[in-house]
Design an enzyme around this catalytic site. Sequence first.
Site, PDB file in Angstrom:
ATOM      1  N   GLY A  72       0.817  -1.214   0.000  1.00 26.82           N
ATOM      2  CA  GLY A  72       0.000   0.000   0.000  1.00 26.82           C
ATOM      3  C   GLY A  72       0.845   1.256   0.000  1.00 26.82           C
ATOM      4  O   GLY A  72       2.062   1.196  -0.187  1.00 26.82           O
ATOM      5  N   ALA A  75       2.063   1.026   3.947  1.00 31.54           N
ATOM      6  CA  ALA A  75       2.392  -0.231   4.610  1.00 31.54           C
ATOM      7  C   ALA A  75       2.416  -1.396   3.643  1.00 31.54           C
ATOM      8  O   ALA A  75       1.832  -1.331   2.562  1.00 31.54           O
ATOM      9  CB  ALA A  75       1.366  -0.509   5.705  1.00 31.54           C
ATOM     10  N   ASP A 207     -11.262   6.263   7.075  1.00 27.70           N
ATOM     11  CA  ASP A 207     -10.810   5.899   5.725  1.00 27.70           C
ATOM     12  C   ASP A 207     -11.661   4.731   5.229  1.00 27.70           C
ATOM     13  O   ASP A 207     -11.168   3.800   4.597  1.00 27.70           O
ATOM     14  CB  ASP A 207      -9.327   5.514   5.753  1.00 27.70           C
ATOM     15  CG  ASP A 207      -8.725   5.358   4.345  1.00 27.70           C
ATOM     16  OD1 ASP A 207      -9.296   5.918   3.381  1.00 27.70           O
ATOM     17  OD2 ASP A 207      -7.699   4.672   4.216  1.00 27.70           O
ATOM     18  N   ASN A 212     -11.414  -1.064   2.288  1.00 29.41           N
ATOM     19  CA  ASN A 212     -11.078  -1.344   3.683  1.00 29.41           C
ATOM     20  C   ASN A 212     -12.160  -2.133   4.420  1.00 29.41           C
ATOM     21  O   ASN A 212     -12.208  -2.147   5.647  1.00 29.41           O
ATOM     22  CB  ASN A 212     -10.731  -0.047   4.418  1.00 29.41           C
ATOM     23  CG  ASN A 212      -9.355   0.456   4.002  1.00 29.41           C
ATOM     24  OD1 ASN A 212      -8.514  -0.337   3.566  1.00 29.41           O
ATOM     25  ND2 ASN A 212      -9.129   1.745   4.115  1.00 29.41           N
ATOM     26  N   ASP A 224      -7.881  -1.960   8.404  1.00 33.49           N
ATOM     27  CA  ASP A 224      -7.121  -0.734   8.154  1.00 33.49           C
ATOM     28  C   ASP A 224      -7.550   0.404   9.080  1.00 33.49           C
ATOM     29  O   ASP A 224      -8.126   1.398   8.627  1.00 33.49           O
ATOM     30  CB  ASP A 224      -7.306  -0.337   6.680  1.00 33.49           C
ATOM     31  CG  ASP A 224      -6.178   0.550   6.172  1.00 33.49           C
ATOM     32  OD1 ASP A 224      -5.291   0.905   6.964  1.00 33.49           O
ATOM     33  OD2 ASP A 224      -6.191   0.881   4.966  1.00 33.49           O
TER      34      ASP A 224
END
Length: 275
Positions: A72, A75, A207, A212, A224
Amino acid sequence: MKSTPKSRDHHHENQDRIEKLDRKLAELGVRIKDEDSRKVTDEVFDEVTLLALYKLVNKKIITSLGGSISTGKEANVFSASKKNETGEEIGAAVKIYRLRTGNFTTMSDYIIGDPRFSNIRRTHKDIIFAWTKKEYSNLSRTREAGIPCPEPYAFDRNILIMQFLGEGIIPYPQMRQLLPKTPEETYEDAIGIIRDLYQKARLVHGDLSEYNILTGPNGLIVIDMAQAVTPEHPKAYNFLFRDIKNINRFFAPKCKTIDEHELFRTIVGEEFFEI
Ligand SMILES: Nc1ncnc2c1ncn2[C@@H]1O[C@H](COP(=O)(O)OP(=O)(O)OP(=O)(O)O)[C@@H](O)[C@H]1O
Ligand SMILES: [Mg+2]
């Protein structure tokens, strides 16, 4: 004049460093196959991260590290294995926040303003470590409230170990790829996650999107959560309103959606005013 073969020295130092890194990673069960993953590996597994990984292996929190699940913005997620209470090998997911390429200006925004993290030092690394710890606490808090999310197992510095969500070695699909039920029912469940997070866990995800949320065999699972904040955060209402808008945007082409201001009112019990 004697010329110093500086670039050659550098080259050798670098080779040595890479070979050492390869050996250490091999001890942890990680194999680097090609140049491409070599680059990723180099960026992810700096010395600080390797040391943290070692500690986690020594403490038997994980037994080995497997392949990459996702790369990502901030991460990398890897699969791993660990032993459960009865000594069986089970899957785990290892999320490593990159120390070099962390998007840490946004991180600071979320951390500063959260009373739980008001007294941390503010160097680049400290912010990423606090970020990792924040994801761990947010996941614990979410589970305590009975909302499906990966069980957090441990964290050390920039590394978070959590339950692997998947079938065998295949991670569950993201909600964008597969809905667990009809669009209407899934929409209701997704809004239910926002509501329960706010009302039961006292958290705003911040987010939330079709990326997610994973689709498990028993329905939606939220992931996440490093950026999630408590309602006291000065921007909590803005983040909550944005989460609602994101979910509405995804479902609008699929089913009838409820007005975002109305949803906000039902969840929070107050009107949303843009500030
Ligand atoms: N516990 C888990 N089990 C299985 N797969 C996971 C797990 N956690 C994450 N993944 C997979 O990795 C992907 C990326 O994870 P996540 O969303 O947490 O990180 P990210 O989006 O890269 O994080 P950030 O945006 O903070 O950099 C997920 O979409 C999912 O496919
Ligand atoms: Mg994500």
